[in-house]
Design an enzyme around this catalytic site. Structure first.
Site, PDB file in Angstrom:
ATOM      1  CB  CYS A 116      -0.927   0.006   1.208  1.00  0.00           C
ATOM      2  SG  CYS A 116      -1.959  -1.445   1.268  1.00  0.00           S
TER       3      CYS A 116
ATOM      4  CG  HIS B 291      -3.273   3.098   2.708  1.00  0.00           C
ATOM      5  ND1 HIS B 291      -3.950   2.775   1.555  1.00  0.00           N
ATOM      6  CD2 HIS B 291      -3.183   1.935   3.426  1.00  0.00           C
ATOM      7  CE1 HIS B 291      -4.255   1.489   1.578  1.00  0.00           C
ATOM      8  NE2 HIS B 291      -3.801   0.961   2.699  1.00  0.00           N
TER       9      HIS B 291
ATOM     10  CG  ASN C  78      -6.952  -1.251   1.842  1.00  0.00           C
ATOM     11  OD1 ASN C  78      -6.300  -0.766   0.919  1.00  0.00           O
ATOM     12  ND2 ASN C  78      -6.384  -1.789   2.904  1.00  0.00           N
TER      13      ASN C  78
END
Ligand code: ACO
Length: 330
Positions: free
Chosen positions: A115, A255, A285
Site C-alpha cells: 500500500c 492511505h 481499501n
C-alpha cells in the site's frame, strides 16, 4: 543546486463500474452493514469483472493523467507502476500499460511496496527528474485486490476493492512540487500481512486452508497498531524535515485502510477532520491506489489550490510506510 521543482502535472483515476455494497456482503458472509461501517467506515467498493485484466484500469487512469497534464503518451520518458496484484510476473504491469497507451518512448518497471507503493514510486521518480535524466514520468498505482481476496472470509473480504490512480511528474517552478519525502520498511513485521506467490510455506498453508494458498492474510490488530503509529510518525517526519509545523499543512491524503486508523493518526497529530481526505466509504481499501485516487478526486473537485501544502502518507505490507510533503503547483 537545481533551479526547478519536481511536481505533479496531471492526475487520473479509474474505478470499475461494478459496485459491491455492504448489503451485498451481508448475503455472502456472516457480517452486517452496521459492523462494517462502525469498524471500518466503508460502505461500498468497486470490483473488476472476471474477464478484464487489471492493467486496463491503470491504462485508463494513465490516459486521463497524461491528458490532465496537457501531454501525449509520446512525451512520457518512464512509466513506474506500483502494484501488489500484477496480472503477470512478466511482462510487468508498466510494460502492459506502456503498450496499451502507446507510450513508445518510455522505459518501464514496477515497484512493490504494497500500500505504500505510490509514495515509494513518486520518491523514485522525483530523483530521475531532479538529476535531469528524464523530463516526464508517469506513475500508476494499479490494484486488483478482489483477485487475491478470500470471498468466504469475513475478516478480509469486506475490506478491499479494485482501482487505479495515476499522476504525471515533471518540472515545475522551483517554489512548487515535492519538498520532502520519507520512506521506511520493517521486514521483521512482514509476517503480519502476506500474499504468497511462487513459494508457499507450511505456515502460509495453515493460515489460509486448502485451495486458498494465494489469498491475502493479515493479523488485523497488529497491522492496525502499526498503521496508526507509523502514519502519525511519517507525517511528523516530513513536516519536521520541511521546517514547518503541522498547522501549515492544508491537506493530508492518507492511505485508506480503515477510518479508525485515519482518525487515530489524526488525533495523535492534533489535526482536524476537515484537513484529511477520506474516500474509503466509496472505494474500500484499494492498496497503493488509495493515495492517487484520493488526490485525483481532490484535484478534480477543486479542493487543491496553488500553493497549498499537501502531505501524502501511507503504510502497508512489508511492512512499509512513507510520506511526501509537496507544494501544490498545478
Ligand atoms: N463482520 C462481522 N464481524 C466481524 C467481521 C465482519 N466483517 N470481521 C471480523 N469480525 C468479528 C471477529 O470475528 C471478532 O469476533 P469475536 O470477538 O467473536 O472473535 C470481532 O469481529 C472483532 O474482530 P477484530 O479483528 O478484533 O475486529 P477489529 O475491530 O480489529 O477490526 C479490522 C478488524 C477491520 C481488520 C481491523 O483490525 C483493521 O482495520 N486492521 C488493519 C487492516 C489494515 O490496515 N490492513 C492493511 C492492508 S494493506 C495491504 O497491503 C493490502
Amino acid at each position: 543546486m537545481v533551479d526547478f521543482g519536481v511536481g505533479i502535472l496531471g492526475t487520473g483515476k479509474y474505478l470499475p463500474d461494478k459496485i459491491l455494497t455492504n448489503g451485498d456482503l451481508e448475503k455472502m458472509v456472516d457480517t452486517s452493514d452496521e459492523w462494517i461501517v462502525r469498524r471500518t467506515g466503508m460502505k461500498k467498493r468497486h470490483l473488476l469483472d472476471d474477464n478484464t485484466p487489471s492493467y486496463m484500469m491503470g491504462a485508463e487512469a494513465a490516459r486521463l493523467a497524461i491528458e490532465d497534464a496537457s501531454l501525449t503518451p509520446m512525451d512520457i520518458d518512464l512509466i513506474i507502476v506500483s502494484t501488489e496484484t500484477p496480472d503477470y510476473l512478466t511482462p510487468s504491469m508498466s510494460c502492459l500499460i506502456q503498450k496499451d497507451i502507446n507510450a513508445e518512448n518510455a522505459a518501464a518497471f514496477d515497484v512493490n511496496a504494497a500500500c505504500t507503493g505510490f509514495v515509494y514510486a513518486l520518491t523514485i521518480a522525483r530523483q530521475f527528474i531532479q538529476t535531469g535524466y528524464y523530463n516526464h514520468i508517469l506513475i500508476v498505482a494499479n490494484e486488483g485486490l478482489s483477485r487475491i481476496v478470500d470471498w468466504e472470509s469475513r475478516n478480509t473480504c469486506v475490506l478491499f476493492g479494485d482501482a487505479a490512480g495515476a499522476v504525471v511528474l515533471g518540472k515545475v517552478d522551483k517554489e512548487y512540487g515535492i519538498r520532502e519525502s520519507y520512506l521506511a520498511s520493517f521486514g521483521n513485521l512482514g509476517h503480519n500481512l502476506t500474499i504468497p506467490c511462487c513459494y508457499i510455506s507450511e505456515e502460509d498453508r495453515q493460515k489460509r486452508g486448502a485451495g486458498k494458498e494465494r489469498v491475502i492474510w493479515q493479523d488485523g490488530s497488529e497491522v492496525f497498531t502499526f498503521a496508526v503509529r507509523s502514519m502519525a510518525e511519517c507525517v511528523k517526519t516530513v513536516v519536521e524535515k520541511a521546517n514547518i509545523t503541522i498547522e501549515d499543512v492544508d491537506l493530508i491524503i492518507p492511505h485508506q485502510a480503515n477510518l479508525r486508523i485515519i482518525n487515530g493518526a489524526a488525533k495523535r497529530l492534533g489535526v482536524e477532520d476537515d484537513k484529511i481526505s477520506v474516500i474509503l466509504q466509496e472505494t474500500g481499501n484499494i492498496s497503493s491506489a488509495s493515495v492517487p485516487v484520493a488526490l485525483d478526486m481532490e484535484n478534480k473537485k477543486g479542493r487543491l489550490k496553488k500553493g497549498d501544502t499537501v502531505v501524502l502518507v501511507a503504510f502497508g505490507g512489508g511492512l512499509t510506510c512513507g510520506s511526501i510533503l509537496l507544494t501544490w503547483g498545478k
